[in-house]
Design a protein around this motif. Sequence first.
Motif, short mmCIF file in Angstrom:
data_model
loop_
_atom_site.label_atom_id
_atom_site.label_comp_id
_atom_site.label_asym_id
_atom_site.label_seq_id
_atom_site.Cartn_x
_atom_site.Cartn_y
_atom_site.Cartn_z
N VAL A 154 -13.76 -64.07 4.38
CA VAL A 154 -14.54 -65.08 5.08
C VAL A 154 -13.72 -66.37 5.12
N VAL A 155 -13.56 -66.90 6.32
CA VAL A 155 -12.80 -68.14 6.54
C VAL A 155 -13.80 -69.23 6.93
N TYR A 156 -13.91 -70.24 6.10
CA TYR A 156 -14.85 -71.34 6.35
C TYR A 156 -14.13 -72.46 7.09
N VAL A 209 -15.55 -64.04 9.78
CA VAL A 209 -15.37 -62.95 8.84
C VAL A 209 -14.32 -62.04 9.46
N LEU A 210 -13.18 -61.92 8.79
CA LEU A 210 -12.06 -61.15 9.31
C LEU A 210 -11.88 -59.87 8.51
N LEU A 211 -11.63 -58.78 9.20
CA LEU A 211 -11.32 -57.51 8.55
C LEU A 211 -9.82 -57.31 8.72
N ALA A 264 -9.83 -61.33 7.52
CA ALA A 264 -10.74 -60.26 7.95
C ALA A 264 -11.95 -60.71 8.73
N PHE A 265 -13.35 -60.55 8.84
CA PHE A 265 -14.12 -60.70 10.06
C PHE A 265 -15.65 -60.69 10.05
#
Length: 267
Positions: free
Chosen positions: A178-180, A239-241, A21-22
Motif C-alpha cells: 500500500v502506497v500512501y 495498492v500495488l501487487l 503492489a495494488f
Amino acid sequence: MISACTPTIRRLALAIGLLGAFCGASAADDGRAAESGPVKDGALKGVVELFTSQGCSSCPPADAALKKLVDEGEVVALAYHVDYWNYLGWADTLASKENTERQYAYARMLGRYGVYTPQAILNGRDHANGADLPAIRNRLALMDEKGKGLSVPIAASIGGDEISIKVGAGKGRANVVVVYFDRARVVKVEKGENSGKEIAYWHAVRDIQTIGMWEGKPAEFTLPASVLFEGQGNSGCAVLLQSMKDKETPGAIIGAATVLAGPQGKL
C-alpha cells in the motif's frame, strides 16, 4: 526534448530496495467520503511511478504530465520525491530517503548504474523520461499487448472502520503493498534551480507499507479506514501487487488501483 537531471557520482553510491503492489475502491458507509479515481473504460492501463524533485529544473514539466495522467484516470499515477538534489540549496518538502531508495532499487532491477529525474518507472518493468507522455503511453500500450500489463483483479471497499482489499487469482507470487500519498500540494520553491516558482504536485508519496503476500490464489487483506482520513480529505492510497526480483529488488507490477479520501482534490 526535456533533458533529465542526473545526480553526482557521490550520490550514485546509494543502493537499497523496496517493493510495490495494488488496489481498488468504493464509498465509506460511516459518513466519510471515499472514491476511486476515474477509469473511463473500467480497466487500468498501467502504473506510472514518477521520481521527481522540487530542486530539479527539468522536473516541473514531468510534474504537469503526471497531473494529466491523474486527471485521465487510466493509470495509477504516483510521485516519489527524492532527496539527492537537496544539496543544491532547496530541501524538497515532500522528499524522503525511502523514495530515493526505491528509485535506486529500480535502477538495480533495470541494470543501470545511476538514476535521474524526472524518471518514470512503468509497471515496474521499464522507464522513460517523466515529461514524455507519448513515450509513456506507447510503452504501456506495448506492455499490455505483450501480456505485461495489469493482469490480476483487485477490489477494495471501505466499510465502517475498515478497508477491505480483495486480490483475485493469477500466476506467480507477489507482495501486496500500500502506497500512501497526498492528493494535491502547492509548494513555493524559494531556493535552488526552481527558485521563485510555485509548483503544483499531485499524488506525492509519503509512506509505503507491505501488508502481505499473494501466491496466485484469491486473498483478502484488511486495513483500518483511518489511514485514509489523516490528511483532511487530501489523502489517498494505491495498492500495488508487485513481484520481487530478490529480497531488496522490486520487479513487475501486475495489478493496481487507487482509493481516495474526501472530495476530488482541486488547486
